[in-house]
Motif scaffolding. Structure first.
Motif, PDB file in Angstrom:
ATOM      1  N   ILE A  38       0.850  -1.181   0.000  1.00 38.03           N
ATOM      2  CA  ILE A  38       0.000   0.000   0.000  1.00 38.03           C
ATOM      3  C   ILE A  38       0.889   1.235   0.000  1.00 38.03           C
ATOM      4  N   GLN A  39       0.302   2.315  -0.440  1.00 36.77           N
ATOM      5  CA  GLN A  39       1.040   3.563  -0.554  1.00 36.77           C
ATOM      6  C   GLN A  39       1.126   4.271   0.791  1.00 36.77           C
ATOM      7  N   SER A  40       2.299   4.750   1.117  1.00 33.94           N
ATOM      8  CA  SER A  40       2.488   5.557   2.322  1.00 33.94           C
ATOM      9  C   SER A  40       3.317   6.778   1.957  1.00 33.94           C
ATOM     10  N   TRP A  41       3.339   7.737   2.874  1.00 33.11           N
ATOM     11  CA  TRP A  41       4.016   9.006   2.612  1.00 33.11           C
ATOM     12  C   TRP A  41       4.949   9.335   3.769  1.00 33.11           C
ATOM     13  N   ILE A  42       6.119   9.865   3.428  1.00 34.49           N
ATOM     14  CA  ILE A  42       7.062  10.359   4.426  1.00 34.49           C
ATOM     15  C   ILE A  42       7.060  11.882   4.358  1.00 34.49           C
ATOM     16  N   ILE A  43       6.712  12.504   5.468  1.00 35.69           N
ATOM     17  CA  ILE A  43       6.668  13.967   5.549  1.00 35.69           C
ATOM     18  C   ILE A  43       7.774  14.410   6.498  1.00 35.69           C
ATOM     19  N   GLU A  44       8.605  15.309   6.028  1.00 34.85           N
ATOM     20  CA  GLU A  44       9.718  15.788   6.843  1.00 34.85           C
ATOM     21  C   GLU A  44       9.596  17.292   7.033  1.00 34.85           C
ATOM     22  N   ALA A  45       9.643  17.713   8.301  1.00 31.95           N
ATOM     23  CA  ALA A  45       9.654  19.137   8.646  1.00 31.95           C
ATOM     24  C   ALA A  45      11.060  19.501   9.110  1.00 31.95           C
ATOM     25  N   ARG A  46      11.628  20.545   8.507  1.00 33.94           N
ATOM     26  CA  ARG A  46      13.005  20.974   8.818  1.00 33.94           C
ATOM     27  C   ARG A  46      12.947  22.376   9.407  1.00 33.94           C
ATOM     28  N   LEU A  47      13.219  22.469  10.706  1.00 32.00           N
ATOM     29  CA  LEU A  47      13.209  23.741  11.415  1.00 32.00           C
ATOM     30  C   LEU A  47      14.657  24.205  11.597  1.00 32.00           C
ATOM     31  N   SER A  48      14.977  25.367  11.062  1.00 29.68           N
ATOM     32  CA  SER A  48      16.338  25.884  11.169  1.00 29.68           C
ATOM     33  C   SER A  48      16.297  27.315  11.685  1.00 29.68           C
ATOM     34  N   PHE A  49      17.337  27.696  12.423  1.00 27.53           N
ATOM     35  CA  PHE A  49      17.452  29.055  12.951  1.00 27.53           C
ATOM     36  C   PHE A  49      18.902  29.323  13.316  1.00 27.53           C
ATOM     37  N   GLU A  50      19.197  30.613  13.508  1.00 31.56           N
ATOM     38  CA  GLU A  50      20.534  31.048  13.886  1.00 31.56           C
ATOM     39  C   GLU A  50      20.533  31.332  15.381  1.00 31.56           C
ATOM     40  N   ALA A  51      21.360  30.608  16.121  1.00 37.42           N
ATOM     41  CA  ALA A  51      21.425  30.806  17.570  1.00 37.42           C
ATOM     42  C   ALA A  51      22.025  32.173  17.885  1.00 37.42           C
ATOM     43  N   THR A  52      21.448  32.859  18.870  1.00 33.38           N
ATOM     44  CA  THR A  52      21.904  34.193  19.250  1.00 33.38           C
ATOM     45  C   THR A  52      22.629  34.200  20.588  1.00 33.38           C
ATOM     46  N   GLY A  53      22.844  33.034  21.184  1.00 35.40           N
ATOM     47  CA  GLY A  53      23.554  32.963  22.454  1.00 35.40           C
ATOM     48  C   GLY A  53      22.636  32.612  23.600  1.00 35.40           C
ATOM     49  N   GLY A  54      23.147  31.826  24.541  1.00 36.11           N
ATOM     50  CA  GLY A  54      22.346  31.402  25.672  1.00 36.11           C
ATOM     51  C   GLY A  54      21.536  30.161  25.357  1.00 36.11           C
ATOM     52  N   ALA A  55      20.819  29.696  26.379  1.00 36.42           N
ATOM     53  CA  ALA A  55      19.991  28.494  26.200  1.00 36.42           C
ATOM     54  C   ALA A  55      18.891  28.759  25.186  1.00 36.42           C
ATOM     55  N   ALA A  56      18.686  27.817  24.277  1.00 36.16           N
ATOM     56  CA  ALA A  56      17.690  27.966  23.208  1.00 36.16           C
ATOM     57  C   ALA A  56      16.594  26.926  23.368  1.00 36.16           C
ATOM     58  N   LYS A  57      15.396  27.345  22.996  1.00 36.98           N
ATOM     59  CA  LYS A  57      14.256  26.427  23.007  1.00 36.98           C
ATOM     60  C   LYS A  57      13.451  26.650  21.732  1.00 36.98           C
ATOM     61  N   ALA A  58      13.098  25.548  21.077  1.00 41.67           N
ATOM     62  CA  ALA A  58      12.311  25.623  19.842  1.00 41.67           C
ATOM     63  C   ALA A  58      11.098  24.720  19.969  1.00 41.67           C
TER      64      ALA A  58
END
Length: 509
Positions: A38-58
């Protein structure tokens, strides 16, 4: 009651088996044939950002039970990050955190989804928030739109569809233009519709998702609107007003909350990629059943360890061979050695293939029979004689294997897989029939046993039969029902009709 006991029992067995098979095929999606994909789909989400210093949370919204699809697998790729997921209202959120990131950061979420029967959206009617406080100008525009749509609609569903069509016109009327921003996007129209529907006390919310397009490296998020009619949520296309999500749409998250957020990071963006793949239907159905916590799947043979499954793949086929023997003996009239010995011989043929198995079996039985006749002159008791036959059979098996190795005939090496006790009992039984009824009956029963064993092998080890019996073991209830019905057959056998055909024709004259 005694007269109807068997038919009622057969009917119960048949209905039970058919009901379970239909449920597993329709509701759980179990395939009826092997190698089905059967047909299936792979979905990929790519979250990117530039760190500005200190602890980061996304944070990133991820799908939760998308209508029409099942999530088979999820993967998070985030080296050096802590990860947790939590549910917020009607959504799920993945939360990544790290102490000291530096440079460009990239986080991945990948989901494998497959089409599944459509899930009904939550049934409860939400508590409607207080209608917005329209100013005088907006109040007049909203009331005018509501009056126009109300005059042309029959219920909440048609009311909402007509409203979306009105807002999606290339040149909206003056009331819609007042509420819509310039160059209104799809999301803007959805927000405006929610704003207007609140004035009519109709619960509505935004939903967003992706179109499944094979090879899409930058899939775009689409906004939809869901309207509650008092019983369920109805998805509506903001462009056309059509009801229901299209088959290639995967709903990702609901509400007007952002798709992602990043603390101590800049230039954040999310990109979606979609690719199509093929999954084995049986494995996919098993995973779907486990995700749905189906009781049938919990007590399935597929939940057993693999080595135990392999045992039952052969064991469950024995009743099929037994049913064939019942038919051939009681209806056709084929004579065999014993009742179920041909089934056991057929199991041995699985290791050697049919032609080579028949050849090896015939050679071993012929040689063993010659030795058995010699032992008869020694006047041995039954048990010692059987022990002697078993020993000789094992020696013959070893001799045939060594000879096959020397002649580079690899099939002969499988002779050791023949059940030695079955061979010994076949030789013993054939010799007794030979002595009591003559060589003709002995050869007839020997040939009959081989024919029945070959028939059992062809039916039992057909890939489609093997797959169907293992995936749907309740089908053995149908086999049992047929065996019970054949147990009441008292008519003429086919061989008897052929045997007395001349007498029947003479009587008719």
């Amino acid at each position: 009651m005694r007269r109807w006991h068997l038919p009622v029992l057969v009917a119960i067995l048949t209905v039970t088996a058919v009901s379970l098979i239909v449920y597993k095929v329709r509701a759980l999606g179990y395939p009826m044939t092997p190698a089905e994909e059967i047909q299936s789909w792979i979905i990929e989400a790519r979250l990117s950002f530039e760190a500005t210093g200190g602890a980061a949370k996304a944070e990133l919204a991820i799908p939760l039970d998308p209508p029409g699809y099942s999530i088979l697998d999820e993967n998070f790729v985030s080296r050096g990050y802590g990860l947790q997921t939590e549910r917020r209202s009607n959504n799920r959120v993945a939360i990544w955190s790290t102490r000291r990131p530096s440079g460009r950061q990239t986080l991945y979420y990948r989901a494998t989804v497959t089409p599944h029967e459509s899930k009904s959206l939550e049934q409860a009617v939400p508590a409607l928030a207080a209608p917005p406080l329209y100013d005088e100008l907006h109040s007049a525009a909203v009331n005018a739109i509501l009056d126009e749509v109300r005059s042309k609609s029959a219920d909440i569903a048609t009311f909402s569809s007509l409203l979306m069509q009105m807002l999606a016109r290339p040149t909206p009327d003056e009331n819609a233009q007042l509420l819509l921003p310039r160059q209104a996007s799809r999301e803007d129209r959805v927000r405006t519709a929610i704003y207007v529907l609140a004035g009519a006390h109709i619960p509505a919310r935004m939903a967003r998702g992706l179109r499944l397009v094979d090879g899409a490296r930058s899939a775009q998020v689409e906004a939809w609107i869901e309207v509650n009619n008092g019983q369920r949520w109805i998805p509506i296309d903001p462009d056309t007003g059509a009801h229901g999500y299209p088959p290639d749409f995967v709903m990702w998250w609901r509400g007007d909350t952002p798709l992602f957020s990043v603390e101590r990071g800049r230039d954040a963006e999310v990109r979606f990629s979609v690719t199509r793949t093929m999954e084995e239907a049986l494995e996919t159905a098993t995973r779907q059943a486990q995700l749905s916590e189906s009781a049938v799947a919990s007590y399935s043979l597929l939940a057993l360890p693999v080595h135990t499954q392999n045992v039952y793949r052969s064991l469950l086929l024995i009743p099929v061979g037994a049913l064939l023997i019942v038919f051939l003996r009681n209806v056709v009239g084929v004579q065999t050695f014993g009742t179920f010995m041909p089934v056991l011989i057929a199991l041995a043929f699985r290791q050697t293939d049919l032609v080579a198995g028949v050849l090896l079996f015939s050679v071993l039985v012929t040689l063993g029979l010659a030795v058995r006749f010699y032992l008869e002159h020694l006047k041995l008791l039954l048990v010692p004689r059987l022990a002697a036959v078993v020993i000789i059979v094992i020696l013959l098996m070893a001799f045939v294997s060594i000879l096959s190795q020397r002649l580079r005939f690899e099939v002969g090496l499988s002779v050791a897989l023949f059940p030695m006790v079955i061979l010994a009992m076949t030789i013993e039984r054939m010799s007794i029939v030979w002595e009591e009824h003559g060589p003709a009956d002995a050869i007839k029963q020997g040939v009959g046993s081989l024919i029945v064993a070959a028939g059992c092998y062809l039916i039992m080890f057909d890939l489609r039969v093997e797959h169907f019996i293992f995936v749907f073991p309740e089908s053995l209830l149908l086999v049992l029902a047929l065996a019970l019905l054949l147990g009441r057959y008292t008519g003429y056998r086919v061989t008897e009709l052929l045997r007395f055909r001349a007498l029947s024709e003479a009587i008719k004259r």
